[in-house]
Design an enzyme around this catalytic site. Structure first.
Site, mmCIF file in Angstrom:
data_model
loop_
_atom_site.group_PDB
_atom_site.id
_atom_site.type_symbol
_atom_site.label_atom_id
_atom_site.label_comp_id
_atom_site.label_asym_id
_atom_site.label_seq_id
_atom_site.Cartn_x
_atom_site.Cartn_y
_atom_site.Cartn_z
ATOM 1 C CB THR A 26 -0.896 -0.019 1.260
ATOM 2 O OG1 THR A 26 -1.496 1.268 1.417
ATOM 3 C CG2 THR A 26 -0.112 -0.323 2.523
ATOM 4 C CG ASP A 27 -1.152 4.937 -1.027
ATOM 5 O OD1 ASP A 27 -1.701 4.303 -0.101
ATOM 6 O OD2 ASP A 27 -1.751 5.803 -1.707
ATOM 7 C CD GLU A 28 -3.255 3.462 4.612
ATOM 8 O OE1 GLU A 28 -2.932 3.261 5.788
ATOM 9 O OE2 GLU A 28 -4.419 3.440 4.210
ATOM 10 C CE1 TYR A 40 -3.287 -2.732 5.750
ATOM 11 C CE2 TYR A 40 -3.291 -0.366 5.323
ATOM 12 C CZ TYR A 40 -3.279 -1.675 4.855
ATOM 13 O OH TYR A 40 -3.257 -1.920 3.497
ATOM 14 C CE LYS A 56 0.111 -4.633 3.041
ATOM 15 N NZ LYS A 56 -0.238 -5.985 2.501
HETATM 16 P P1 NAD Z 1 -9.635 -7.355 2.467
HETATM 17 O O1 NAD Z 1 -9.605 -7.118 3.941
HETATM 18 O O2 NAD Z 1 -10.875 -7.092 1.699
HETATM 19 O O3 NAD Z 1 -9.235 -8.878 2.169
HETATM 20 C C1 NAD Z 1 -8.166 -9.521 2.840
HETATM 21 C C2 NAD Z 1 -8.309 -11.033 2.629
HETATM 22 O O4 NAD Z 1 -7.195 -11.669 3.261
HETATM 23 C C3 NAD Z 1 -9.572 -11.600 3.266
HETATM 24 O O5 NAD Z 1 -10.212 -12.483 2.364
HETATM 25 C C4 NAD Z 1 -9.060 -12.345 4.492
HETATM 26 O O6 NAD Z 1 -9.869 -13.454 4.858
HETATM 27 C C5 NAD Z 1 -7.680 -12.758 4.033
HETATM 28 N N1 NAD Z 1 -6.742 -12.970 5.145
HETATM 29 C C6 NAD Z 1 -6.440 -12.103 6.147
HETATM 30 N N2 NAD Z 1 -5.542 -12.662 6.984
HETATM 31 C C7 NAD Z 1 -5.259 -13.894 6.496
HETATM 32 C C8 NAD Z 1 -4.391 -14.948 6.903
HETATM 33 N N3 NAD Z 1 -3.642 -14.840 8.008
HETATM 34 N N4 NAD Z 1 -4.343 -16.067 6.165
HETATM 35 C C9 NAD Z 1 -5.106 -16.200 5.038
HETATM 36 N N5 NAD Z 1 -5.939 -15.238 4.613
HETATM 37 C C10 NAD Z 1 -6.020 -14.093 5.319
HETATM 38 O O7 NAD Z 1 -8.410 -6.526 1.902
HETATM 39 P P2 NAD Z 1 -8.209 -5.829 0.467
HETATM 40 O O8 NAD Z 1 -8.708 -4.449 0.541
HETATM 41 O O9 NAD Z 1 -8.675 -6.738 -0.596
HETATM 42 O O10 NAD Z 1 -6.609 -5.750 0.436
HETATM 43 C C11 NAD Z 1 -5.851 -6.813 -0.132
HETATM 44 C C12 NAD Z 1 -4.378 -6.434 -0.117
HETATM 45 O O11 NAD Z 1 -4.194 -5.229 -0.851
HETATM 46 C C13 NAD Z 1 -3.827 -6.165 1.285
HETATM 47 O O12 NAD Z 1 -2.499 -6.680 1.319
HETATM 48 C C14 NAD Z 1 -3.826 -4.649 1.393
HETATM 49 O O13 NAD Z 1 -2.819 -4.217 2.278
HETATM 50 C C15 NAD Z 1 -3.512 -4.273 -0.044
HETATM 51 N N6 NAD Z 1 -3.977 -2.939 -0.501
HETATM 52 C C16 NAD Z 1 -5.298 -2.586 -0.326
HETATM 53 C C17 NAD Z 1 -5.738 -1.361 -0.836
HETATM 54 C C18 NAD Z 1 -7.182 -0.940 -0.727
HETATM 55 O O14 NAD Z 1 -7.523 0.177 -1.126
HETATM 56 N N7 NAD Z 1 -8.087 -1.776 -0.223
HETATM 57 C C19 NAD Z 1 -4.822 -0.514 -1.488
HETATM 58 C C20 NAD Z 1 -3.489 -0.901 -1.605
HETATM 59 C C21 NAD Z 1 -3.078 -2.134 -1.132
HETATM 60 O O1 DAU Z 2 -4.142 3.911 0.489
HETATM 61 C C1 DAU Z 2 -4.375 2.538 0.425
HETATM 62 C C2 DAU Z 2 -5.194 2.092 1.613
HETATM 63 O O2 DAU Z 2 -6.526 2.540 1.384
HETATM 64 C C3 DAU Z 2 -5.162 0.587 1.824
HETATM 65 O O3 DAU Z 2 -3.854 0.196 2.160
HETATM 66 C C4 DAU Z 2 -6.124 0.169 2.936
HETATM 67 O O4 DAU Z 2 -6.169 -1.240 3.028
HETATM 68 C C5 DAU Z 2 -7.508 0.700 2.604
HETATM 69 O O5 DAU Z 2 -8.406 0.402 3.657
HETATM 70 C C6 DAU Z 2 -7.453 2.201 2.376
HETATM 71 O O6 DAU Z 2 -7.119 2.872 3.615
HETATM 72 P P1 DAU Z 2 -7.876 4.212 4.091
HETATM 73 O O7 DAU Z 2 -7.743 4.303 5.543
HETATM 74 O O8 DAU Z 2 -7.458 5.353 3.231
HETATM 75 O O9 DAU Z 2 -9.395 3.786 3.626
HETATM 76 P P2 DAU Z 2 -10.824 4.003 4.314
HETATM 77 O O10 DAU Z 2 -11.838 3.562 3.311
HETATM 78 O O11 DAU Z 2 -10.880 3.409 5.663
HETATM 79 O O12 DAU Z 2 -10.923 5.580 4.476
HETATM 80 C C7 DAU Z 2 -10.726 6.445 3.373
HETATM 81 C C8 DAU Z 2 -10.749 7.863 3.890
HETATM 82 O O13 DAU Z 2 -12.089 8.179 4.331
HETATM 83 C C9 DAU Z 2 -9.878 8.122 5.108
HETATM 84 O O14 DAU Z 2 -9.376 9.447 5.039
HETATM 85 C C10 DAU Z 2 -10.834 8.000 6.303
HETATM 86 C C11 DAU Z 2 -12.135 8.533 5.727
HETATM 87 N N1 DAU Z 2 -13.388 7.966 6.236
HETATM 88 C C12 DAU Z 2 -13.525 6.615 6.320
HETATM 89 C C13 DAU Z 2 -14.716 6.056 6.752
HETATM 90 C C14 DAU Z 2 -14.860 4.542 6.870
HETATM 91 C C15 DAU Z 2 -14.459 8.812 6.550
HETATM 92 O O15 DAU Z 2 -14.363 10.058 6.469
HETATM 93 N N2 DAU Z 2 -15.647 8.258 6.963
HETATM 94 C C16 DAU Z 2 -15.816 6.915 7.088
HETATM 95 O O16 DAU Z 2 -16.919 6.468 7.480
#
Ligand code: NAD
Ligand code: DAU
Length: 331
Positions: free
Chosen positions: A120-122, A147, A151
């Protein structure tokens, strides 16, 4: 090619499996997923006959070893992914993101299997709103939350295994994804499903925080590109020039769902809330030719709203628990 997809029942992983089935029909796909609260095997129902699904946890070293032994490449998505949860209870993040990645690394080292690690960019921390710079592959890691720090730790483990043990691995760090199958805890699905239920969107703090949005299919096409053409040992940032403030995202959702522009409320801010993320993905674009296909976030959000309207049976069960947790956190 035999591809082992960790976390393939989650949001991005499941979309990856759909995308890989559609564009790489010769891949033999195995998914391993612990089916935590965020994983849902139904996400894979449309491709269930074409893949192998294994219900298992990356903490199980023997299971991981045997699955990796039968793979040509591991695409490692599995992680605990939600910042708010990590602030409430960090341990599952340490376990899945650090120890889980360690198990994968040891297995690919033993069996000489190629790895692509999803991050992630975080990990880079945040930027000021007026900073002209964006994150690049050489930005120092500076994570803010449990988190993002787990990562960042996982990324560093991968880099160490590349340098010291010579594993063949690539890494990618992507910005905020949106699209179908995203858990209702995340910003966009939380507000869409809330509006459907007649609940006002909830904006953390001032809402000036900026995220760099990318459609999940663009992310996954980039991952496929890196798996096929990325240089071993390299990190690639993935982004689609989609910076929007949270206020702007909520304004778009309200407009698309026929609600007044002021129909939202401010709630408690997230502790340590990162202000702005912004990705410079020129390395990936220059080296591989990958380009995002989704340029119109309004159209992308309209399609996402339609998906949640049509799949209430998919999200309804998780909505109550999720909102109960938010109520406890005051958000
Ligand atoms: P998500 O929470 O929707 O899915 C995560 C999946 O991993 C789930 O199906 C969960 O059951 C599985 N999991 C968790 N722990 C596990 C373990 N110990 N063993 C086996 N399975 C396990 O997450 P997502 O949003 O799909 O993110 C997927 C990946 O992408 C993560 O590595 C996250 O850091 C990365 N990522 C997410 C975003 C975003 O915007 N959501 C952006 C950049 C990177
Ligand atoms: O940047 C990549 C990341 O993006 C991934 O690594 C994470 O897995 C993914 O969850 C996401 O992280 P954020 O914390 O940015 O996503 P989230 O959807 O939780 O929140 C997005 C933004 O919105 C953040 O600034 C918090 C804000 N927010 C979130 C929720 C749930 C609100 O203002 N209201 C809300 O109810």
């Amino acid at each position: 090619m035999r591809a082992l997809i960790t976390g393939g029942a989650g949001f991005i992983g499941a979309n990856f499996v759909h995308r890989a089935r559609a564009t790489r029909p010769d891949w033999q796909i195995t998914v391993v997923d612990a089916l935590t609260y965020a994983g849902n095997v139904d996400n894979l129902a449309p491709v269930a006959d074409d893949i192998t699904f294994v219900h298992g946890n990356l903490a199980d070293a023997d299971l991981v070893d045997s699955l990796v032994a039968d793979a040509d490449v591991v695409v490692h998505f599995a992680a605990e992914s939600h910042n708010d949860n990590s602030l409430d209870d960090p341990w599952p993040f340490v376990e899945s993101n650090l120890i889980g990645t360690f198990r994968v690394l040891e297995a690919v080292r033993r069996h000489g299997v190629r790895l692509h690690h999803i991050s992630t960019d975080e990990v880079y921390g945040d930027l000021a709103l007026d900073d002209p710079e964006r994150f690049t592959e050489s930005t120092p890691v500076n994570p803010s939350s449990p988190y993002s720090s787990t990562k960042a730790g996982a990324d560093l483990l991968v880099r160490a295994w590349v340098r010291s043990f010579g594993i063949e691995a690539t890494l990618s760090n992507c910005s905020n994804n949106y699209g179908p199958y995203q858990h209702v805890e995340k910003l966009i699905p939380r507000q869409i499903t809330g509006i459907i239920d007649g609940v006002k969107p909830k904006l953390y703090g001032t809402g000036e925080n900026v995220r760099d949005w990318i459609h999940v299919d663009d992310h996954n096409d980039a991952v496929i590109t890196i798996v096929e053409r990325g240089r071993p040992g390299e990190t690639y940032l993935i982004g689609a020039d989609g910076e929007r403030s949270n206020r702007e995202i909520i304004a778009l959702l309200l407009d698309l769902m026929d609600k007044p522009a002021d129909w939202f409320e401010h709630v408690n801010d997230r502790p340590g809330h990162d202000l702005r993320y912004a990705i410079d993905s020129s390395k990936l674009r220059t080296e591989t030719g990958w380009e995002p296909r989704y340029h119109d976030i309004r159209a992308g959000l309209a399609a996402t709203i339609a998906w949640y309207r049509e799949h209430e049976d998919w999200w309804r069960a998780a909505k109550g628990d999720t909102e109960a947790r938010y109520a406890r956190l005051g958000r």
